[in-house]
Design a protein around this motif. Structure first.
Motif, PDB file in Angstrom:
ATOM      1  N   PRO A   1       1.252  -1.559  -0.073  1.00 21.80           N
ATOM      2  CA  PRO A   1       0.312   0.077  -0.328  1.00 21.80           C
ATOM      3  C   PRO A   1       0.379   1.327  -0.199  1.00 21.80           C
ATOM      4  O   PRO A   1       0.973   2.005  -0.616  1.00 21.80           O
ATOM      5  N   LEU A   2       2.289   1.302   0.904  1.00 18.77           N
ATOM      6  CA  LEU A   2       2.524   2.864   0.577  1.00 18.77           C
ATOM      7  C   LEU A   2       3.555   2.446  -0.467  1.00 18.77           C
ATOM      8  O   LEU A   2       3.625   3.915  -1.623  1.00 18.77           O
ATOM      9  N   TRP A   3       4.071   1.779  -0.909  1.00 19.44           N
ATOM     10  CA  TRP A   3       4.309   1.536  -2.858  1.00 19.44           C
ATOM     11  C   TRP A   3       3.574   2.523  -3.536  1.00 19.44           C
ATOM     12  O   TRP A   3       3.770   2.931  -4.700  1.00 19.44           O
ATOM     13  N   ARG A   4       2.562   1.355  -3.638  1.00 20.01           N
ATOM     14  CA  ARG A   4       0.865   2.267  -5.064  1.00 20.01           C
ATOM     15  C   ARG A   4       0.927   4.113  -4.464  1.00 20.01           C
ATOM     16  O   ARG A   4       0.524   4.673  -5.137  1.00 20.01           O
TER      17      ARG A   4
ATOM     18  N   ALA B   1      17.884  -4.335  -2.108  1.00 19.00           N
ATOM     19  CA  ALA B   1      17.967  -4.181  -3.231  1.00 19.00           C
ATOM     20  C   ALA B   1      17.412  -5.095  -4.292  1.00 19.00           C
ATOM     21  O   ALA B   1      16.641  -5.228  -5.496  1.00 19.00           O
ATOM     22  N   ALA B   2      18.081  -5.955  -3.595  1.00 24.02           N
ATOM     23  CA  ALA B   2      17.726  -7.394  -4.232  1.00 24.02           C
ATOM     24  C   ALA B   2      15.777  -7.584  -4.472  1.00 24.02           C
ATOM     25  O   ALA B   2      15.807  -9.108  -4.644  1.00 24.02           O
ATOM     26  N   ASP B   3      15.711  -7.955  -3.363  1.00 20.36           N
ATOM     27  CA  ASP B   3      13.687  -8.293  -2.722  1.00 20.36           C
ATOM     28  C   ASP B   3      12.939  -7.188  -3.508  1.00 20.36           C
ATOM     29  O   ASP B   3      12.148  -7.530  -3.610  1.00 20.36           O
ATOM     30  N   LEU B   4      13.987  -5.739  -3.637  1.00 20.68           N
ATOM     31  CA  LEU B   4      12.899  -5.066  -4.686  1.00 20.68           C
ATOM     32  C   LEU B   4      12.822  -5.582  -6.104  1.00 20.68           C
ATOM     33  O   LEU B   4      11.710  -5.798  -5.916  1.00 20.68           O
ATOM     34  N   ALA B   5      13.964  -5.766  -6.567  1.00 19.61           N
ATOM     35  CA  ALA B   5      13.806  -6.674  -7.834  1.00 19.61           C
ATOM     36  C   ALA B   5      13.136  -7.701  -7.178  1.00 19.61           C
ATOM     37  O   ALA B   5      12.410  -7.916  -8.619  1.00 19.61           O
ATOM     38  N   LEU B   6      13.482  -8.934  -6.644  1.00 14.67           N
ATOM     39  CA  LEU B   6      12.820 -10.153  -7.393  1.00 14.67           C
ATOM     40  C   LEU B   6      11.591 -10.207  -6.608  1.00 14.67           C
ATOM     41  O   LEU B   6      10.701 -10.966  -7.474  1.00 14.67           O
ATOM     42  N   ALA B   7      11.327  -9.110  -6.604  1.00 10.98           N
ATOM     43  CA  ALA B   7       9.826  -9.295  -5.380  1.00 10.98           C
ATOM     44  C   ALA B   7       9.033  -8.654  -6.658  1.00 10.98           C
ATOM     45  O   ALA B   7       7.739  -7.993  -6.297  1.00 10.98           O
ATOM     46  N   GLY B   8       9.584  -7.415  -7.896  1.00 11.00           N
ATOM     47  CA  GLY B   8       8.918  -6.862  -9.031  1.00 11.00           C
ATOM     48  C   GLY B   8       8.204  -5.343  -8.470  1.00 11.00           C
ATOM     49  O   GLY B   8       7.815  -4.826  -9.198  1.00 11.00           O
ATOM     50  N   VAL B   9       8.705  -4.910  -6.990  1.00 13.17           N
ATOM     51  CA  VAL B   9       8.472  -4.293  -7.070  1.00 13.17           C
ATOM     52  C   VAL B   9       8.459  -2.505  -8.094  1.00 13.17           C
ATOM     53  O   VAL B   9       8.319  -1.635  -8.171  1.00 13.17           O
ATOM     54  N   VAL B  10      10.361  -2.291  -8.232  1.00 18.69           N
ATOM     55  CA  VAL B  10      10.628  -1.662  -8.692  1.00 18.69           C
ATOM     56  C   VAL B  10       9.362  -1.406 -10.351  1.00 18.69           C
ATOM     57  O   VAL B  10       9.148  -0.560 -11.133  1.00 18.69           O
ATOM     58  N   ASP B  11       9.679  -2.655 -10.940  1.00 17.15           N
ATOM     59  CA  ASP B  11       9.135  -3.205 -12.243  1.00 17.15           C
ATOM     60  C   ASP B  11       7.514  -2.649 -12.130  1.00 17.15           C
ATOM     61  O   ASP B  11       6.718  -1.901 -12.882  1.00 17.15           O
ATOM     62  N   ARG B  12       6.861  -2.713 -11.234  1.00  8.38           N
ATOM     63  CA  ARG B  12       5.487  -2.404 -10.907  1.00  8.38           C
ATOM     64  C   ARG B  12       5.028  -1.154 -10.380  1.00  8.38           C
ATOM     65  O   ARG B  12       3.947  -0.619 -10.728  1.00  8.38           O
ATOM     66  N   HIS B  13       6.267  -0.463 -10.097  1.00  8.28           N
ATOM     67  CA  HIS B  13       6.140   1.172  -9.968  1.00  8.28           C
ATOM     68  C   HIS B  13       7.042   1.050 -10.506  1.00  8.28           C
ATOM     69  O   HIS B  13       7.506   2.314  -9.579  1.00  8.28           O
ATOM     70  N   PRO B  14       6.408   1.945 -11.080  1.00 10.82           N
ATOM     71  CA  PRO B  14       7.236   2.962 -12.280  1.00 10.82           C
ATOM     72  C   PRO B  14       7.738   4.503 -11.902  1.00 10.82           C
ATOM     73  O   PRO B  14       8.314   5.262 -12.117  1.00 10.82           O
TER      74      PRO B  14
ATOM     75  N   GLU C   1       1.951   6.542  -6.892  1.00 10.11           N
ATOM     76  CA  GLU C   1       1.069   7.185  -7.596  1.00 10.11           C
ATOM     77  C   GLU C   1       1.084   8.795  -7.648  1.00 10.11           C
ATOM     78  O   GLU C   1       1.064   9.232  -8.822  1.00 10.11           O
ATOM     79  N   ARG C   2       1.783   9.233  -6.540  1.00 10.00           N
ATOM     80  CA  ARG C   2       3.036  10.496  -6.732  1.00 10.00           C
ATOM     81  C   ARG C   2       4.026  11.027  -7.258  1.00 10.00           C
ATOM     82  O   ARG C   2       4.461  12.054  -7.593  1.00 10.00           O
ATOM     83  N   GLY C   3       4.483   9.665  -7.991  1.00 13.29           N
ATOM     84  CA  GLY C   3       5.731  10.030  -9.030  1.00 13.29           C
ATOM     85  C   GLY C   3       6.803  10.464  -7.604  1.00 13.29           C
ATOM     86  O   GLY C   3       7.747  11.181  -8.103  1.00 13.29           O
ATOM     87  N   ALA C   4       7.038   9.680  -6.483  1.00 15.11           N
ATOM     88  CA  ALA C   4       7.299  10.209  -5.380  1.00 15.11           C
ATOM     89  C   ALA C   4       8.778   9.855  -5.411  1.00 15.11           C
ATOM     90  O   ALA C   4       9.526   8.304  -6.157  1.00 15.11           O
ATOM     91  N   THR C   5       9.770  10.222  -4.409  1.00 23.47           N
ATOM     92  CA  THR C   5      11.144  10.473  -5.039  1.00 23.47           C
ATOM     93  C   THR C   5      11.600   8.879  -2.693  1.00 23.47           C
ATOM     94  O   THR C   5      11.104   9.529  -2.530  1.00 23.47           O
ATOM     95  N   VAL C   6      11.898   8.130  -3.426  1.00 24.93           N
ATOM     96  CA  VAL C   6      12.673   6.590  -2.147  1.00 24.93           C
ATOM     97  C   VAL C   6      13.791   7.165  -2.154  1.00 24.93           C
ATOM     98  O   VAL C   6      14.506   6.770  -3.288  1.00 24.93           O
ATOM     99  N   PHE C   7      14.396   7.248  -0.967  1.00 25.59           N
ATOM    100  CA  PHE C   7      15.595   7.088  -0.571  1.00 25.59           C
ATOM    101  C   PHE C   7      15.936   6.154   0.361  1.00 25.59           C
ATOM    102  O   PHE C   7      15.433   5.891   1.311  1.00 25.59           O
TER     103      PHE C   7
END
Length: 318
Positions: free
Chosen positions: A145-148, A189-202, A152-158
């Motif tokens: 829910p946080l990533w969604r 970072a590997a978890d983000l990619a393996l879970a597809g989070v980066v891909d699902r939230h362009p 939607e806001r096109g936010a930067t996440v550090f």
């Protein structure tokens, strides 16, 4: 102030308030992440360092151990307090500072509420999260829910590293920022990619720290294991996803870290970071000086390249 090509934009720099330090120490973080103590910070000293190093603007954030020490209500209040303090620094020096808002993860509802307040009311330049929150890494489905919201806001996440929950067993009594931070940054970072989070939230613009940790050496291996034992991901592969994120060069970028990062992922998303005030001023200045002493990218300089990249990520800084 318009940033000149030789004026760095520092996306990885920290501030500490007395209220935050007192809360962290009361929660047992007197020696945070195994470091010998807490640094001091004030805007005047920070600006003096920036002027010596040729840094035009710095984006402030709270570092590890973050703002959640076990109680959701207290974490929400502390996050709000440090975010309003960060906003105060920006208002006092609007041409020199930006701000990434702290979020009270693993409290997802609290994090969403604070992100909305920070982005809509405070005008923060993005949000800062740690590599894990009580052992929960960033590919965890509970964080969806946080990533969604941020997508939607096109936010930067550090994404700032922190200690793994098993640090007592692996750090061998050494300060965790020496090794464990880089491994934990790689792990999340590997978890983000393996879970597809980066891909699902362009829409999310991720910033990973310290040259990606061990990612330049391990990304191909992670992708190989995924293909060999888990099959192809539904969307983009691990390496393709990691080529979409941004990396700062805080730490020891030369002679080896940044060249390895560029070989792995290209130079178009490399950003400057000092890690001040957790990195002492003398070391931050030596790191800034190392940019000029290093072998420069073809037809360019590290200062000009990272500044252009930062202005692409943050158009208002241009």
């Amino acid at each position: 102030m318009t940033a000149r090509p030789d004026q760095l934009i520092d996306v990885h720099t920290h501030f500490v308030t007395s209220e935050y330090r007192e809360a962290a120490v009361a929660a047992g973080h007197g020696l945070p992440d195994g470091m010998p103590g807490w640094p001091s910070w004030d805007a005047t000293a920070h600006l003096e360092l920036m002027d010596r190093c040729g840094i035009g603007r710095a984006v402030l954030s709270i570092s590890s151990p973050g703002t959640h020490f076990g109680d959701d209500k207290a974490a929400r209040a502390l996050s709000r307090a440090v975010n309003e303090a960060g906003r105060g620094v920006v208002l006092a020096h609007p041409d020199r500072f930006g701000h990434f808002a702290a979020l009270p993860l693993p409290d997802v509802d609290g994090a969403i509420a604070e992100a909305r307040y920070a982005l809509d009311v405070l005008g923060s330049d993005g949000v800062a999260v740690l590599s894990n929150a009580a052992g929960r890494y960033l590919g965890d489905s509970d964080l969806a829910p946080l990533w969604r919201e941020l997508d939607e806001r096109g936010a930067t996440v550090f994404v700032h590293p922190t200690s793994p929950i098993c640090h007592e067993a692996v750090s061998l009594g050494r300060p965790r920022p020496m090794l464990e931070f880089l491994f934990d940054a790689t792990r999340t970072a590997a978890d983000l990619a393996l879970a597809g989070v980066v891909d699902r939230h362009p829409g999310i613009r991720w910033i990973l720290t310290h040259g990606g940790g061990a990612l330049p050496l391990l990304a191909d291996r992670v992708e190989l294991f995924q293909l060999a034992f888990g099959g192809a991901l539904e969307g983009a592969g691990v390496v393709d996803q990691l080529r979409r994120v941004w990396f700062d060069m805080a730490g020891t970028p030369f002679p080896n870290q940044v060249p390895a990062l560029v070989r792995a992922f290209g130079s178009e998303r490399v950003l400057y970071g000092s890690d001040f005030c957790w990195t002492p001023a003398f070391a931050a200045q030596a790191q800034a000086d190392s940019l000029a002493a290093a072998e420069q990218p073809d037809g360019d300089t590290w200062r000009a390249l990272t500044t252009r990249n930062a202005q692409t990520l943050f158009p208002r800084f241009a």
